[in-house]
Design an enzyme around this catalytic site. Structure first.
Site, PDB file in Angstrom:
ATOM      1  CE  LYS A  50      -4.120   1.878   2.525  1.00 27.95           C
ATOM      2  NZ  LYS A  50      -3.745   3.326   2.987  1.00 27.95           N
ATOM      3  N   GLY A  51       0.732   2.581  -0.430  1.00 29.43           N
ATOM      4  CA  GLY A  51       1.265   3.427  -0.044  1.00 29.43           C
ATOM      5  C   GLY A  51       1.549   4.079   0.961  1.00 29.43           C
ATOM      6  N   GLY A  54       6.297   2.435   3.432  1.00 25.21           N
ATOM      7  CA  GLY A  54       7.482   2.583   3.311  1.00 25.21           C
ATOM      8  C   GLY A  54       7.999   1.417   2.623  1.00 25.21           C
ATOM      9  CG  ASP A  79       5.302   4.922  -7.414  1.00 22.47           C
ATOM     10  OD1 ASP A  79       4.269   6.039  -7.993  1.00 22.47           O
ATOM     11  OD2 ASP A  79       5.054   5.056  -5.976  1.00 22.47           O
ATOM     12  CD  GLU A 257      -2.165   2.622  10.563  1.00 22.30           C
ATOM     13  OE1 GLU A 257      -3.402   3.068   9.630  1.00 22.30           O
ATOM     14  OE2 GLU A 257      -0.765   3.767  11.125  1.00 22.30           O
TER      15      GLU A 257
END
Length: 382
Positions: A50-51, A54, A79, A257
């Site tokens: 995910k963005g 890291g 990217d 998270e």
């Protein structure tokens, strides 16, 4: 009945042996990326997730460690929002550039789509009219078939990279959605070229006439087909390598998270569909990786009397965050019990520049170095 009982007995023996093998494997799976260095056949390493979790820092740290074990290492950023230059504190371009302080580590930042001139490549003895016609054909085809422009750019990038002959290539990928699209390019390219070649066989006599009508000039269908066949051969070769676990692996990066964990599970499932090996997960921004919330609560109770109200409030917020992280780390460890799960600490500063990347990369390889005392020494050195 006897046959069924024998079958059940054999099944139970096999299941028991499999469980023993899995348990033995679990014991050996340490929380580090040392397995990447030990896999001598590894040629392609993708780092994604995910963005904002890291990925670039992790890919740079993997590259730093790989440079100690390999003859030459290349990091490629796919990217659109390139960060390799910011991470190393050095400007990189679409050409491999040696990283300051290394003699075998290179970086390059490439765009998702290349110019038509780069894709069409060498005109190979054509006159200028035919060469321009071939470029027009590629331009028209790129705008007519969804996704093929990026797929052709990827094929051209792979062709260029293979000629460079690096011993290990690490991809610092875009966020998950873009990465899955990149990994689907071989399939997109193969399907598109199969259809185009089928049309060519069916309407070979008409394609030359249509080519001149649509600005192909002196180029003919065979010129276009020859270039496309060359691209398909490259794509198929690379695709076979990507599906070979001895040569390719994907390192998933996340933070503890919910949304990041959800995205990681989606990524792992998609990688399985693409038949791409993944057995390492890096969890960044972890508060005190080698401590749990009970340790912090015990310390807090012993020190609470001498703390100000403001200090208590700050510590309570930290402990709440730690409690949440522990919950999701527990879920990660349960979901990916057959993975190397690497818990990387949250530091009090950014990891930028060669010196900090080298120090932080050591933590990827040594779980014991992530202890609080060790991190304190690391921060003082930084």
């Amino acid at each position: 009945f006897r046959v069924n009982r024998n079958h059940e007995y054999i099944h139970s023996i096999i299941s028991q042996q499999l469980r023993q093998m899995i348990n033995a494997a679990e014991i050996e799976l340490e929380g580090s990326l040392r397995n990447l260095l030990e896999q001598d056949t590894l040629q392609w390493v993708f780092v994604g997730g995910k963005g904002g979790v890291g990925k670039t820092t992790t890919s740079c740290c993997v590259a730093v460690q790989m440079s100690k074990a390999r003859e030459s290492v290349l990091v490629i950023s796919t990217d659109p929002a390139h960060n390799l230059s910011d991470a190393f504190g050095q400007k990189f371009t679409k050409d491999p550039t040696l990283v300051n302080g290394f003699n075998n580590l290179y970086c390059m930042e490439v765009e998702p789509t290349m110019e038509v001139d780069d894709i069409a490549g060498d005109a190979g003895g054509m006159n200028s009219e035919a060469a321009d016609g071939l470029k027009n054909m590629f331009s028209d085809m790129s705008s007519s078939i969804p996704g093929i422009d990026e797929a052709m750019s990827f094929a051209e990038l792979m062709k260029m990279v293979q000629v460079m002959n690096f011993s290990c290539i690490i991809f610092d990928t875009a966020p998950t959605g873009h990465t899955l699209r990149l990994l689907s390019f071989p399939t997109i390219m193969n399907k598109a070229l199969t259809k185009i070649m089928a049309l060519k066989d069916k309407f070979s006599g008409m394609m030359g006439q249509f080519g001149s009508m649509f600005g192909a000039g002196g180029a003919n269908a065979d010129d276009l087909m020859g270039k496309l066949e060359q691209m398909r051969d490259i794509i198929n070769k690379v695709n076979d390598q990507f599906k070979d676990p001895d040569r390719t692996t994907f390192v998933c990066v996340c933070i503890p998270e919910f949304l990041s964990l959800y995205e990681t599970e989606r990524l792992v499932q998609e990688l399985t569909k693409f038949e791409i090996d993944t057995h390492n997960i890096v969890v960044n921004q972890v508060l005190f990786p080698n401590k749990d919330i009970k340790d912090l609560q015990q310390w807090f109770r012993s020190e609470e009397g001498g703390l100000s109200d403001e200090a208590k409030s700050i510590i309570c917020k930290t402990m709440s965050r730690k409690r949440m992280q522990d919950k999701y780390i527990g879920q990660i460890l349960d979901l990916y019990e057959d993975f190397h799960v690497v818990l990387m600490p949250l530091l009090d500063h950014e990891v930028r520049g060669v010196s900090l990347l080298q120090s932080f990369s050591d933590l990827l390889m040594d779980p014991d170095a992530r202890e609080v005392d060790s991190l304190k020494a690391y921060s003082n050195e930084s």
